[in-house]
Write an enzyme that holds these catalytic residues in place. Structure first.
Site, short mmCIF file in Angstrom:
data_model
loop_
_atom_site.label_atom_id
_atom_site.label_comp_id
_atom_site.label_asym_id
_atom_site.label_seq_id
_atom_site.Cartn_x
_atom_site.Cartn_y
_atom_site.Cartn_z
N TYR A 26 0.79 -1.23 0.00
CA TYR A 26 0.00 0.00 0.00
C TYR A 26 0.82 1.28 0.00
CZ TYR A 26 -3.63 -3.36 1.11
OH TYR A 26 -4.47 -4.45 1.07
N HIS A 104 -8.57 1.94 -5.73
CA HIS A 104 -7.71 1.02 -4.96
C HIS A 104 -6.26 1.40 -5.16
CE1 HIS A 104 -10.94 -1.67 -3.89
NE2 HIS A 104 -11.34 -1.64 -5.15
#
Length: 146
Positions: A26, A104
Site C-alpha cells: 500500500y 484502490h
C-alpha cells in the site's frame, strides 16, 4: 455566489492505517497525506472535496446516501475489504444518482483470487487501481470531468 461542486472521498476499513499497514503493498503515504494532495488538486480543478474514513460498513452506506441528497458531483470510494464482500454497498451505489468511482491503491486483480470479485466495481461508473496513492488523483481528475 455559487458553491463549487463537491466530490466525496470515502475510504473504508483499515485505510486509517495507511503508511504503516503492509507498506510493500500500500505504500508509505498516510491517508492524511493522500487527502492533502487531493485538496491541492481539487483547488486546481475547481471542486471541493469532503474526505471521510470509517471501518464500519453502515457509515459508508450512510455517506453514500448523504452524497446523493447533498447533490454531490461524484463519490470516490475505496471500500477496502468491503469491495469483495458487501452487497449492501453495491446496492447503495445502485440506489443513488451520484456517480461512484472505485479506487484502490493496489491492483486487486494481481492479488489473491478472493480479491478478484468487486461488488463495488459492478455498480461503479469507473475505477482506478494499481497506481498507489495516484489512483485517488486519477479518480479525482475523472470525477471533475463528469
Amino acid at each position: 455566489m455559487s458553491r463549487s461542486p463537491t466530490v466525496f472521498i470515502l475510504s473504508g476499513p483499515n485505510l486509517n492505517l495507511l503508511g504503516t499497514r503492509e507498506p510493500d503493498i500500500y505504500g508509505h503515504d498516510t491517508l492524511d497525506d493522500i487527502h492533502a494532495r487531493l485538496a491541492a488538486r481539487a483547488g486546481e480543478l475547481g471542486v471541493e472535496i469532503d474526505c471521510r474514513q470509517s471501518n464500519h460498513e453502515g457509515a459508508l452506506i450512510d455517506w453514500l446516501h448523504e452524497a446523493h441528497f447533498a447533490g454531490a458531483k461524484a463519490v470516490l470510494l475505496n471500500a477496502g475489504g468491503y469491495t469483495h464482500t458487501s452487497i449492501a454497498l453495491h446496492d447503495a451505489i445502485k440506489s443513488i444518482r451520484v456517480p461512484v468511482i472505485e479506487v484502490h491503491l493496489s491492483d486487486p486483480m494481481k492479488r489473491e483470487s478472493f480479491r478478484h470479485i468487486s461488488y463495488i466495481g459492478m455498480a461503479a461508473t469507473d475505477h482506478f487501481a494499481g497506481h498507489g496513492a495516484e489512483s485517488y488523483m486519477l479518480a479525482l481528475d475523472a470525477a471533475a470531468r463528469l
